[in-house]
Design a protein around this motif. Sequence first.
Motif, PDB file in Angstrom:
ATOM      1  N   ILE A 201       0.634  -1.412   0.123  1.00 25.62           N
ATOM      2  CA  ILE A 201       0.051   0.225  -0.421  1.00 25.62           C
ATOM      3  C   ILE A 201       0.730   1.041   0.346  1.00 25.62           C
ATOM      4  CG2 ILE A 201      -1.358   1.201   1.247  1.00 25.62           C
ATOM      5  CD1 ILE A 201      -3.074  -1.034   2.118  1.00 25.62           C
ATOM      6  N   ILE A 202       2.008   1.370   1.111  1.00 24.27           N
ATOM      7  CA  ILE A 202       3.209   2.155   0.608  1.00 24.27           C
ATOM      8  C   ILE A 202       3.386   1.967  -0.633  1.00 24.27           C
ATOM      9  CG2 ILE A 202       4.942   3.274   2.325  1.00 24.27           C
ATOM     10  CD1 ILE A 202       3.888   2.052   4.856  1.00 24.27           C
ATOM     11  N   THR A 203       4.310   1.391  -1.141  1.00 24.35           N
ATOM     12  CA  THR A 203       4.615   1.316  -2.001  1.00 24.35           C
ATOM     13  C   THR A 203       3.744   1.912  -3.252  1.00 24.35           C
ATOM     14  OG1 THR A 203       5.850  -0.534  -1.386  1.00 24.35           O
ATOM     15  CG2 THR A 203       6.344   0.441  -4.002  1.00 24.35           C
ATOM     16  N   PHE A 204       2.967   1.415  -3.691  1.00 27.27           N
ATOM     17  CA  PHE A 204       1.773   1.649  -3.987  1.00 27.27           C
ATOM     18  C   PHE A 204       1.168   3.069  -4.427  1.00 27.27           C
ATOM     19  CE2 PHE A 204       1.511  -3.331  -4.941  1.00 27.27           C
ATOM     20  CZ  PHE A 204       2.538  -3.163  -5.989  1.00 27.27           C
ATOM     21  N   SER A 205       0.946   3.594  -3.253  1.00 26.50           N
ATOM     22  CA  SER A 205       0.557   5.055  -3.128  1.00 26.50           C
ATOM     23  C   SER A 205       1.517   5.300  -3.082  1.00 26.50           C
ATOM     24  CB  SER A 205      -0.550   5.208  -1.712  1.00 26.50           C
ATOM     25  OG  SER A 205      -1.559   3.536  -2.120  1.00 26.50           O
ATOM     26  N   GLY A 206       1.986   5.567  -2.602  1.00 23.96           N
ATOM     27  CA  GLY A 206       3.885   6.190  -2.554  1.00 23.96           C
ATOM     28  C   GLY A 206       4.224   6.861  -4.604  1.00 23.96           C
ATOM     29  N   LYS A 222      -6.411   9.489   0.993  1.00 28.43           N
ATOM     30  CA  LYS A 222      -7.744   9.132   2.256  1.00 28.43           C
ATOM     31  C   LYS A 222      -7.755   7.380   2.589  1.00 28.43           C
ATOM     32  CE  LYS A 222     -10.399   8.679  -2.182  1.00 28.43           C
ATOM     33  NZ  LYS A 222     -11.331   9.157  -3.560  1.00 28.43           N
ATOM     34  N   HIS A 223      -8.785   7.415   3.521  1.00 27.96           N
ATOM     35  CA  HIS A 223      -9.555   7.614   4.585  1.00 27.96           C
ATOM     36  C   HIS A 223      -8.535   8.149   5.405  1.00 27.96           C
ATOM     37  CE1 HIS A 223     -11.678   5.962   0.831  1.00 27.96           C
ATOM     38  NE2 HIS A 223     -12.701   7.638   1.005  1.00 27.96           N
ATOM     39  N   PHE A 224      -8.083   9.267   6.051  1.00 26.62           N
ATOM     40  CA  PHE A 224      -7.537   9.331   7.523  1.00 26.62           C
ATOM     41  C   PHE A 224      -8.314   9.324   8.185  1.00 26.62           C
ATOM     42  CE2 PHE A 224      -5.680  12.442  10.794  1.00 26.62           C
ATOM     43  CZ  PHE A 224      -3.552  10.853  10.355  1.00 26.62           C
ATOM     44  N   PRO A 225      -7.711   8.908   9.393  1.00 27.13           N
ATOM     45  CA  PRO A 225      -7.375   8.219   9.673  1.00 27.13           C
ATOM     46  C   PRO A 225      -7.093   6.156   9.334  1.00 27.13           C
ATOM     47  CG  PRO A 225      -8.050   8.257  11.747  1.00 27.13           C
ATOM     48  CD  PRO A 225      -9.200   9.082  10.848  1.00 27.13           C
ATOM     49  N   GLY A 226      -7.963   6.215   8.519  1.00 28.36           N
ATOM     50  CA  GLY A 226      -8.169   4.828   7.651  1.00 28.36           C
ATOM     51  C   GLY A 226      -9.641   3.918   7.816  1.00 28.36           C
ATOM     52  N   HIS A 227      -9.991   3.647   6.844  1.00 30.93           N
ATOM     53  CA  HIS A 227     -10.978   3.566   6.432  1.00 30.93           C
ATOM     54  C   HIS A 227     -11.185   1.770   6.745  1.00 30.93           C
ATOM     55  CE1 HIS A 227     -15.596   3.211   6.216  1.00 30.93           C
ATOM     56  NE2 HIS A 227     -15.498   4.906   5.979  1.00 30.93           N
ATOM     57  N   GLY A 228     -10.346   0.996   6.205  1.00 29.58           N
ATOM     58  CA  GLY A 228     -10.172  -0.124   5.697  1.00 29.58           C
ATOM     59  C   GLY A 228     -10.630  -0.950   6.561  1.00 29.58           C
ATOM     60  N   ALA A 229      -9.900  -1.460   8.465  1.00 29.24           N
ATOM     61  CA  ALA A 229      -9.989  -2.042   9.185  1.00 29.24           C
ATOM     62  C   ALA A 229     -11.365  -2.035  10.166  1.00 29.24           C
ATOM     63  CB  ALA A 229      -8.931  -1.387  10.220  1.00 29.24           C
ATOM     64  N   VAL A 230     -12.069  -0.826   9.363  1.00 25.26           N
ATOM     65  CA  VAL A 230     -13.907  -0.828  10.369  1.00 25.26           C
ATOM     66  C   VAL A 230     -14.275  -1.049   9.336  1.00 25.26           C
ATOM     67  CG1 VAL A 230     -12.678   1.787  11.051  1.00 25.26           C
ATOM     68  CG2 VAL A 230     -14.000   0.957   8.770  1.00 25.26           C
ATOM     69  N   SER A 231     -15.911  -1.200  10.363  1.00 23.15           N
ATOM     70  CA  SER A 231     -16.613  -2.413   9.687  1.00 23.15           C
ATOM     71  C   SER A 231     -18.046  -1.350   9.347  1.00 23.15           C
ATOM     72  CB  SER A 231     -17.356  -3.539  10.637  1.00 23.15           C
ATOM     73  OG  SER A 231     -16.166  -4.254  11.204  1.00 23.15           O
ATOM     74  N   GLY A 232     -18.545  -1.292   8.123  1.00 26.97           N
ATOM     75  CA  GLY A 232     -19.568  -0.615   7.501  1.00 26.97           C
ATOM     76  C   GLY A 232     -19.207   0.628   6.632  1.00 26.97           C
ATOM     77  N   ASP A 242     -11.939   0.762  16.577  1.00 26.25           N
ATOM     78  CA  ASP A 242     -12.315   0.773  18.588  1.00 26.25           C
ATOM     79  C   ASP A 242     -10.671   0.608  18.794  1.00 26.25           C
ATOM     80  OD1 ASP A 242     -13.107  -0.703  21.338  1.00 26.25           O
ATOM     81  OD2 ASP A 242     -14.524  -1.432  20.180  1.00 26.25           O
ATOM     82  N   GLY A 243      -9.983   0.710  19.468  1.00 28.04           N
ATOM     83  CA  GLY A 243      -9.129   1.188  20.309  1.00 28.04           C
ATOM     84  C   GLY A 243      -7.277   2.310  19.180  1.00 28.04           C
ATOM     85  N   ALA A 244      -6.292   0.774  18.641  1.00 23.90           N
ATOM     86  CA  ALA A 244      -5.802   1.954  18.162  1.00 23.90           C
ATOM     87  C   ALA A 244      -5.643   1.775  16.321  1.00 23.90           C
ATOM     88  CB  ALA A 244      -4.432   0.325  18.701  1.00 23.90           C
ATOM     89  N   LEU A 245      -5.360   3.163  16.177  1.00 25.64           N
ATOM     90  CA  LEU A 245      -4.928   3.567  14.583  1.00 25.64           C
ATOM     91  C   LEU A 245      -4.332   2.652  13.629  1.00 25.64           C
ATOM     92  CD1 LEU A 245      -5.621   7.262  15.147  1.00 25.64           C
ATOM     93  CD2 LEU A 245      -7.300   6.147  15.488  1.00 25.64           C
ATOM     94  N   THR A 246      -4.840   2.039  13.792  1.00 22.52           N
ATOM     95  CA  THR A 246      -3.994   0.850  12.679  1.00 22.52           C
ATOM     96  C   THR A 246      -3.607   0.988  11.408  1.00 22.52           C
ATOM     97  OG1 THR A 246      -5.172  -1.268  12.212  1.00 22.52           O
ATOM     98  CG2 THR A 246      -5.168  -1.019  14.029  1.00 22.52           C
ATOM     99  N   GLU A 247      -4.187   1.876  10.940  1.00 28.85           N
ATOM    100  CA  GLU A 247      -3.851   2.121   9.772  1.00 28.85           C
ATOM    101  C   GLU A 247      -2.493   3.287   9.162  1.00 28.85           C
ATOM    102  OE1 GLU A 247      -6.917   1.214   6.370  1.00 28.85           O
ATOM    103  OE2 GLU A 247      -8.104   0.903   8.235  1.00 28.85           O
ATOM    104  N   LEU A 248      -3.023   3.815  10.715  1.00 31.40           N
ATOM    105  CA  LEU A 248      -1.889   5.572  10.602  1.00 31.40           C
ATOM    106  C   LEU A 248      -0.628   5.366  10.244  1.00 31.40           C
ATOM    107  CD1 LEU A 248      -2.144   8.420  11.353  1.00 31.40           C
ATOM    108  CD2 LEU A 248      -1.567   7.620  13.607  1.00 31.40           C
ATOM    109  N   PRO A 249       0.471   3.842  10.560  1.00 33.73           N
ATOM    110  CA  PRO A 249       1.225   3.980   9.905  1.00 33.73           C
ATOM    111  C   PRO A 249       1.694   4.622   9.021  1.00 33.73           C
ATOM    112  CG  PRO A 249       1.549   2.272  11.516  1.00 33.73           C
ATOM    113  CD  PRO A 249       0.236   3.411  11.287  1.00 33.73           C
ATOM    114  N   ASN A 250       0.978   3.553   7.651  1.00 34.54           N
ATOM    115  CA  ASN A 250       0.941   4.117   6.264  1.00 34.54           C
ATOM    116  C   ASN A 250       0.263   5.881   5.647  1.00 34.54           C
ATOM    117  OD1 ASN A 250       0.694   1.317   5.918  1.00 34.54           O
ATOM    118  ND2 ASN A 250      -1.628   1.053   5.306  1.00 34.54           N
ATOM    119  N   PHE A 251      -0.055   6.099   6.218  1.00 28.28           N
ATOM    120  CA  PHE A 251      -0.702   7.420   6.054  1.00 28.28           C
ATOM    121  C   PHE A 251       1.119   8.499   6.396  1.00 28.28           C
ATOM    122  CE2 PHE A 251      -4.850   5.637   6.150  1.00 28.28           C
ATOM    123  CZ  PHE A 251      -5.599   6.769   4.918  1.00 28.28           C
TER     124      PHE A 251
END
Length: 376
Positions: A201-206, A222-232, A242-251
């Motif tokens: 994700i980082i390589t191709f997005s970059g 997009k979509h900061f701070p991460g929409h891929g690890a949530v439901s809905g 719910d809890g840690a921002l697991t996708e934040l390192p990519n951004f």
Amino acid sequence: MPRITLSFIFLLLSFATVFSQESTKGKHHPSTLSKAFYHPDAKLNKMVDSVYNAMSLQERASQMIMTASSTAVNLGYPFNSALNMVSKDIAANVVFLKGSSTDFRKEANQFNTTRLQQHKLQPLLACDCEPTLLPGKFTDITDIAPASEQKTTQVVIENTNKINKVIEEVGIQLNFAPVVDIALNKSVINKRSFGNNNKDIITFSGQFVETTQQAGLGATLKHFPGHGAVSGDSHKQSVYIDGALTELPNFKALILADEPPIAVMVGHIVVKNNEKYNTNGLPSTLSRVIVTDLLRKELHFEGIITTDALNMVAAAKVSNADWKSVEAGVDLVLMPKNAVLLNKMIADALSKKDAMSKQLEASVKRIIRFKLLTQQ
């Protein structure tokens, strides 16, 4: 208050043309666009100040508002409605949502011609031209591989160049792409993502950002701070981290890269059970904790911060969401519920000599600076 004269507009256009010619020289990090945007010289800063000082409070406020033009019912406004908002200094920017690229090219010409006749800065034109969405958004465009099928940097370059060609022909300056979220959320992200492997994700997005901005066009994480690890899907309901921002390192990795994106789009994601980044029930777009404390201050992002569309259910159900996004620290309010009221509120706040007015002035000047660098 002085007006922007026609001769001054031509001066701005000549500046943009020189920049555009320079941006085709040499493919290296960082791009000419990002260097000029993030490290403006005295000449550019002077031009930004001149344009800003020549604007009325209403015109300044309009720079922070983006309306939409679409042929699809309930997906924005018809062209005439969008043109009316632009010509009356309610919204100074437009996102093209659904229609043919041929029609959008005609609309872009009309937006620009109208503003030129008014001796005013042209609108910032944008699109959700992601690899996966573009063929559905621009109904006459095909032959672009979904992000999920792009597995090498060369393929990303080839497809991004195809997208850039479409954008340039229409006259768009800002692409609301790439999607940096992981593909886990099947409701709304899925094939729009480059996958579930963070390194990919980082390589191709970059690469997407670099290829876009080497062409003199702005890219948007997009979509900061991460929409891929949530439901809905935040178009339809509230969604939660719910809890840690697991996708934040990519951004973070992409914001701190040699070729930083011009913009970051904040998603309508509520953060809970996170002591540092809890949004207290608000979507991230309306939370100063996320927009200002995390994105602006902690990650030192000095580009354009935009909301996701505020007509989406996750944001629209919040009272006074339009203004709350401005209070949170965004620069660009995308498709507010009441653009006329929001314009008035921003203009009123700009008239005061306080911290908020300084924040808004900085937001307006970011938009103006990007326009001066990309409009031809």
